[in-house]
Motif scaffolding. Structure first.
Motif, PDB file in Angstrom:
ATOM      1  N   ALA A 230       0.829  -1.207   0.000  1.00  9.82           N
ATOM      2  CA  ALA A 230       0.000   0.000   0.000  1.00  9.82           C
ATOM      3  C   ALA A 230       0.861   1.253   0.000  1.00  9.82           C
ATOM      4  CB  ALA A 230      -0.913  -0.002   1.225  1.00  9.82           C
ATOM      5  N   SER A 231       0.327   2.317  -0.583  1.00  8.56           N
ATOM      6  CA  SER A 231       0.961   3.633  -0.479  1.00  8.56           C
ATOM      7  C   SER A 231      -0.055   4.605   0.120  1.00  8.56           C
ATOM      8  CB  SER A 231       1.420   4.133  -1.852  1.00  8.56           C
ATOM      9  OG  SER A 231       0.327   4.275  -2.747  1.00  8.56           O
ATOM     10  N   PHE A 232       0.456   5.502   0.932  1.00  5.74           N
ATOM     11  CA  PHE A 232      -0.394   6.492   1.590  1.00  5.74           C
ATOM     12  C   PHE A 232      -0.421   7.738   0.723  1.00  5.74           C
ATOM     13  CE2 PHE A 232      -0.975   9.922   4.792  1.00  5.74           C
ATOM     14  CZ  PHE A 232      -2.210   9.536   5.277  1.00  5.74           C
ATOM     15  N   GLU A 233      -1.598   8.092   0.176  1.00  3.00           N
ATOM     16  CA  GLU A 233      -1.691   9.202  -0.771  1.00  3.00           C
ATOM     17  C   GLU A 233      -2.892  10.089  -0.449  1.00  3.00           C
ATOM     18  OE1 GLU A 233      -0.872   8.660  -4.853  1.00  3.00           O
ATOM     19  OE2 GLU A 233      -0.073   6.636  -4.606  1.00  3.00           O
ATOM     20  N   PRO A 234      -2.689  11.092   0.398  1.00  2.00           N
ATOM     21  CA  PRO A 234      -3.792  12.005   0.714  1.00  2.00           C
ATOM     22  C   PRO A 234      -4.288  12.744  -0.535  1.00  2.00           C
ATOM     23  CG  PRO A 234      -1.964  12.270   2.250  1.00  2.00           C
ATOM     24  CD  PRO A 234      -1.472  11.415   1.128  1.00  2.00           C
ATOM     25  N   LYS A 235      -5.549  13.116  -0.523  1.00  2.00           N
ATOM     26  CA  LYS A 235      -6.110  13.914  -1.612  1.00  2.00           C
ATOM     27  C   LYS A 235      -5.624  15.361  -1.488  1.00  2.00           C
ATOM     28  CE  LYS A 235     -10.356  11.158  -2.048  1.00  2.00           C
ATOM     29  NZ  LYS A 235     -11.846  11.193  -2.002  1.00  2.00           N
ATOM     30  N   ASP A 236      -5.941  16.165  -2.505  1.00  2.79           N
ATOM     31  CA  ASP A 236      -5.514  17.560  -2.483  1.00  2.79           C
ATOM     32  C   ASP A 236      -6.080  18.330  -1.305  1.00  2.79           C
ATOM     33  OD1 ASP A 236      -4.036  17.127  -4.733  1.00  2.79           O
ATOM     34  OD2 ASP A 236      -5.425  18.100  -6.124  1.00  2.79           O
ATOM     35  N   ASP A 237      -7.241  17.897  -0.810  1.00  5.56           N
ATOM     36  CA  ASP A 237      -7.831  18.587   0.344  1.00  5.56           C
ATOM     37  C   ASP A 237      -7.270  18.082   1.676  1.00  5.56           C
ATOM     38  OD1 ASP A 237      -8.979  16.100   0.649  1.00  5.56           O
ATOM     39  OD2 ASP A 237     -11.045  16.760   0.362  1.00  5.56           O
ATOM     40  N   GLY A 238      -6.320  17.162   1.615  1.00  2.97           N
ATOM     41  CA  GLY A 238      -5.666  16.662   2.819  1.00  2.97           C
ATOM     42  C   GLY A 238      -6.266  15.409   3.407  1.00  2.97           C
ATOM     43  N   VAL A 241      -5.979   8.802   2.319  1.00  6.65           N
ATOM     44  CA  VAL A 241      -6.407   7.674   1.494  1.00  6.65           C
ATOM     45  C   VAL A 241      -5.237   6.703   1.372  1.00  6.65           C
ATOM     46  CG1 VAL A 241      -7.139   6.929  -0.814  1.00  6.65           C
ATOM     47  CG2 VAL A 241      -8.030   9.062   0.137  1.00  6.65           C
ATOM     48  N   TYR A 242      -5.538   5.418   1.471  1.00  5.97           N
ATOM     49  CA  TYR A 242      -4.539   4.394   1.170  1.00  5.97           C
ATOM     50  C   TYR A 242      -4.832   3.808  -0.210  1.00  5.97           C
ATOM     51  CZ  TYR A 242      -2.141   4.136   5.661  1.00  5.97           C
ATOM     52  OH  TYR A 242      -1.358   4.421   6.755  1.00  5.97           O
ATOM     53  N   VAL A 243      -3.780   3.708  -1.010  1.00  6.54           N
ATOM     54  CA  VAL A 243      -3.882   3.115  -2.339  1.00  6.54           C
ATOM     55  C   VAL A 243      -3.233   1.738  -2.278  1.00  6.54           C
ATOM     56  CG1 VAL A 243      -3.284   3.336  -4.775  1.00  6.54           C
ATOM     57  CG2 VAL A 243      -3.795   5.384  -3.430  1.00  6.54           C
ATOM     58  N   VAL A 244      -4.016   0.702  -2.547  1.00  6.44           N
ATOM     59  CA  VAL A 244      -3.509  -0.673  -2.482  1.00  6.44           C
ATOM     60  C   VAL A 244      -3.639  -1.300  -3.865  1.00  6.44           C
ATOM     61  CG1 VAL A 244      -3.667  -2.912  -1.352  1.00  6.44           C
ATOM     62  CG2 VAL A 244      -4.281  -0.823  -0.088  1.00  6.44           C
ATOM     63  N   PRO A 245      -2.540  -1.441  -4.607  1.00  3.50           N
ATOM     64  CA  PRO A 245      -2.604  -2.082  -5.926  1.00  3.50           C
ATOM     65  C   PRO A 245      -2.976  -3.562  -5.791  1.00  3.50           C
ATOM     66  CG  PRO A 245      -0.560  -0.837  -5.661  1.00  3.50           C
ATOM     67  CD  PRO A 245      -1.186  -0.945  -4.308  1.00  3.50           C
ATOM     68  N   TYR A 246      -3.725  -4.068  -6.765  1.00  2.00           N
ATOM     69  CA  TYR A 246      -4.064  -5.491  -6.787  1.00  2.00           C
ATOM     70  C   TYR A 246      -3.775  -6.028  -8.189  1.00  2.00           C
ATOM     71  CZ  TYR A 246      -8.337  -4.358  -9.389  1.00  2.00           C
ATOM     72  OH  TYR A 246      -9.220  -3.919 -10.339  1.00  2.00           O
ATOM     73  N   GLY A 247      -3.688  -7.348  -8.295  1.00  6.52           N
ATOM     74  CA  GLY A 247      -3.395  -7.942  -9.599  1.00  6.52           C
ATOM     75  C   GLY A 247      -3.505  -9.444  -9.570  1.00  6.52           C
ATOM     76  N   HIS A 248      -2.665 -10.095 -10.350  1.00  7.39           N
ATOM     77  CA  HIS A 248      -2.701 -11.557 -10.437  1.00  7.39           C
ATOM     78  C   HIS A 248      -1.321 -12.056 -10.841  1.00  7.39           C
ATOM     79  CE1 HIS A 248      -3.160 -10.400 -14.661  1.00  7.39           C
ATOM     80  NE2 HIS A 248      -2.724 -11.612 -14.976  1.00  7.39           N
ATOM     81  N   VAL A 283      -4.125   9.998  -7.727  1.00  7.47           N
ATOM     82  CA  VAL A 283      -3.277   8.856  -7.385  1.00  7.47           C
ATOM     83  C   VAL A 283      -2.019   8.871  -8.252  1.00  7.47           C
ATOM     84  CG1 VAL A 283      -3.102   6.343  -7.315  1.00  7.47           C
ATOM     85  CG2 VAL A 283      -5.250   7.475  -6.674  1.00  7.47           C
ATOM     86  N   ASP A 284      -0.862   8.877  -7.624  1.00  8.27           N
ATOM     87  CA  ASP A 284       0.410   8.865  -8.347  1.00  8.27           C
ATOM     88  C   ASP A 284       0.949   7.452  -8.529  1.00  8.27           C
ATOM     89  OD1 ASP A 284       0.936  11.706  -8.729  1.00  8.27           O
ATOM     90  OD2 ASP A 284       1.112  11.802  -6.557  1.00  8.27           O
ATOM     91  N   GLN A 285       0.687   6.582  -7.562  1.00  9.10           N
ATOM     92  CA  GLN A 285       1.384   5.303  -7.509  1.00  9.10           C
ATOM     93  C   GLN A 285       0.427   4.132  -7.699  1.00  9.10           C
ATOM     94  OE1 GLN A 285       4.220   3.108  -4.244  1.00  9.10           O
ATOM     95  NE2 GLN A 285       4.326   5.317  -4.367  1.00  9.10           N
ATOM     96  N   VAL A 286       0.239   3.719  -8.960  1.00  8.96           N
ATOM     97  CA  VAL A 286      -0.530   2.518  -9.268  1.00  8.96           C
ATOM     98  C   VAL A 286       0.411   1.315  -9.314  1.00  8.96           C
ATOM     99  CG1 VAL A 286      -1.981   1.373 -10.992  1.00  8.96           C
ATOM    100  CG2 VAL A 286      -2.273   3.823 -10.530  1.00  8.96           C
ATOM    101  N   ILE A 287       1.550   1.496  -9.954  1.00  9.40           N
ATOM    102  CA  ILE A 287       2.574   0.444 -10.018  1.00  9.40           C
ATOM    103  C   ILE A 287       3.470   0.600  -8.794  1.00  9.40           C
ATOM    104  CG2 ILE A 287       4.423  -0.577 -11.385  1.00  9.40           C
ATOM    105  CD1 ILE A 287       1.668  -0.611 -12.748  1.00  9.40           C
ATOM    106  N   PRO A 288       3.498  -0.370  -7.876  1.00  8.98           N
ATOM    107  CA  PRO A 288       4.328  -0.224  -6.676  1.00  8.98           C
ATOM    108  C   PRO A 288       5.811  -0.350  -7.003  1.00  8.98           C
ATOM    109  CG  PRO A 288       3.298  -2.391  -6.716  1.00  8.98           C
ATOM    110  CD  PRO A 288       2.728  -1.627  -7.876  1.00  8.98           C
ATOM    111  N   ALA A 289       6.648   0.152  -6.116  1.00  8.06           N
ATOM    112  CA  ALA A 289       8.090   0.142  -6.337  1.00  8.06           C
ATOM    113  C   ALA A 289       8.623  -1.284  -6.503  1.00  8.06           C
ATOM    114  CB  ALA A 289       8.795   0.832  -5.171  1.00  8.06           C
TER     115      ALA A 289
END
Length: 548
Positions: A230-238, A241-248, A283-289
């Motif tokens: 997961a990456s922690f990515e607040p919105k512009d208003d502060g 939000v946590y962004v958790v990429p998923y896949g297969h 969201v900046d980070q869809v593909i995790p590091a």
């Protein structure tokens, strides 16, 4: 005893019990590790143990003392164990071509696009961490918490470092109940203080336990999804939000793919699912590091298959690794789009040679590798060589370079290297030319560092290197209206304004020996590199008034 004795001699009941026991323990293992509930995950976790138990069960004699009836269990168990061992240790070797294709890299025989220096973050992670960690003491009941991972992103058109506050252990999480804050630090202004964004009640976070764990929270609704970090990515208003990429996975569990993201509101627990082509703009980070690093490894290693990694080793290269981690670094282009950057070097870990570098778009996953003749003929230095140059420069102060990142600056491939002390405090910003690491400029602030670097490029431009690149070489003739002289060590820096231009022109006396004699009213002809900045460095000056 009668039941156990009957169970031992009733093969059908015994097989059913073995299967149920293995399935139950495997489910418990997947639940505890929060892994996907898929066939491949079940087999990877429990396939060997099911085979082993069936194998042993087949060796137990029947009621008449015969082992003939157990041959089917024995053979089934042996086959399951062999299949598990094949998939775990052999099958991955056969997927080398699939791994290379998964990277799907576009190779460009060219330089990367020139970057606007405004989009180059001047605050390294070590300095952001130094600033942010001190804010923990301002969090109510701070002993319950610790700082989480720091990540860079764009919020309201500004590059910032953010780090969520996380629980400091199981028992403290029971007392805290919710996470109340996160830290935000400017990545563009090294003098800006860290900000504590507080007043939240985040129940679902990565450091949470049981239903409060963000991964377990998602897994309850999406049991078969493969979840990445997961990456922690607040919105512009502060709002957090946590962004958790998923896949297969494809090819058993050897080749990972990202299919989209889950956006989790850590306060309400609301989960929104988006495919890779539908992700909201913030969201900046869809593909995790980790996936970006994996694809870089696949691309450098498996171009000619697995056997080539053992024999011949033709065209093999690898992404640079660093002791402090961060094998890929976030960079932002002119429009503020984030990509994962890393440079590639030879298999020799001590090599200072750059064989190429890559950018993976963090939203779309587009992989662009800059290599070929343009890079190989340039003899560029890699990130390790840039760090080495910086460390030698500051050897007396015992300051070191951190997180080197390659950019196209003024048309030249250049390493941007923050310089920190032993405590992680930012001391200088250095620019190292990748063609000639001896061309190294540094200063306490970004604007001055870039100005010094531009002067060096012009100084070395004659016959040694072309500092113009995509910037335009221009010439102007006019009258000087103001002039100033500033000593710069043993040199003299001369600045002037002209009646027919709004730019400020700069030249060093070491470049133009007559610079010290310039005065208001002189007619001059100036050649310069137009980088679209207000202050430009003259590459050639002719004083028409005195014909010098």
């Amino acid at each position: 005893m009668t039941f156990l004795s009957g169970l031992l001699h009733n093969r059908l009941q015994r097989v059913i019990c073995v299967i149920l026991l293995t399935a139950g323990l495997t489910w418990l293992y997947l639940w505890w590790r929060i892994l996907d509930h898929t066939v491949s995950a079940y087999f990877q976790a429990g396939g060997f143990w099911l085979g082993l138990l069936l194998f042993l069960s087949g060796m137990v004699p029947g009621r008449d003392g015969s082992r003939k009836a157990g041959r089917l269990e024995f053979m089934a168990g042996a086959l399951l164990m062999l299949l598990w061992l094949f998939l775990a240790f052999v099958y991955g070797i056969t997927t080398a071509d699939d791994k290379f294709q998964a990277a799907h890299a576009e190779v460009r025989d060219a330089k990367m696009e020139q970057i606007d220096i405004k989009h180059i973050p001047s605050v390294p992670k070590t300095f952001a961490k130094y600033k942010g960690d001190k804010m923990l003491g301002q969090v109510p009941n701070f002993s319950y918490y610790q700082m989480g991972d720091y990540s860079i992103q764009k919020i309201d058109n500004e590059l910032v470092w953010v780090a969520p506050v996380e629980y400091n252990g199981f028992f403290k999480s029971l007392s805290a109940k919710t996470v109340t804050a996160y830290v935000k630090i400017s990545a563009e202004d090294e003098n800006a203080p860290a900000e504590l964004m507080s007043g939240y009640a985040m129940k679902y976070v990565p450091s949470g336990y049981f239903s409060g764990n963000i991964y377990r929270h998602i897994r309850a609704d999406y049991p078969s999804a493969v979840l990445f970090e997961a990456s922690f990515e607040p919105k512009d208003d502060g709002s957090p939000v946590y962004v958790v990429p998923y896949g297969h996975y494809e090819k058993y569990r050897n080749v990972p793919y990202v299919d989209g993201v889950f956006l989790v509101d850590p306060e309400s627990g609301t989960i929104e699912q988006y495919g890779t082509d539908q992700v909201p703009a913030f969201v900046d980070q869809v593909i995790p590091a980790s996936i970006a690093d994996t694809y870089n490894t696949y691309f450098g290693k498996y171009k000619h298959g697995y056997l080539n990694t053992l024999f011949g080793k033709r065209d093999l290269h690898m992404p640079t690794t660093w002791e402090e981690g961060d094998e890929v670094v976030a960079v932002f282009d002119q429009e503020g789009n984030m990509s994962w950057f890393t440079d590639h070097t030879t298999l020799d870990e001590t090599s200072k040679s750059l064989v190429g570098y890559s950018l993976i778009n963090a939203r779309s996953g587009k992989f662009t590798y800059y290599g070929g003749q343009t890079v190989s003929s340039s003899g560029l230095a890699n990130g390790s060589a840039a760090i080495n140059s910086v460390n030698k420069t500051f050897l007396k102060d015992q300051w070191t370079g951190a997180s080197p990142t390659l950019y196209n600056i003024y048309g030249e491939e250049t390493w941007f290297v923050p310089v920190t002390d032993g405590n992680g405090l930012l001391r200088e910003l250095a620019l190292v030319n990748a063609k000639n690491p001896q061309i190294l400029a540094h200063h306490k602030n970004k604007a001055s560092a870039f100005a010094s670097y531009k002067n060096l490029l012009v100084s070395f431009g004659s016959g040694q290197m072309d500092p113009t690149g995509s910037a335009q070489q221009k010439e102007i003739q006019g009258r000087i209206v103001r002039v100033s002289f500033v000593s710069e060590g043993a040199d003299l820096r001369v600045k002037w304004m002209m009646d027919n231009s709004d730019k400020v022109f700069v030249v060093l006396e070491s470049q133009y020996p007559y610079a010290g004699f310039l005065q208001a009213g002189d007619q001059v002809r100036v050649q310069y590199v137009d980088t679209e900045e207000l202050v430009v460095t003259a590459s050639k000056v002719t004083n028409l008034t005195v014909n010098k």
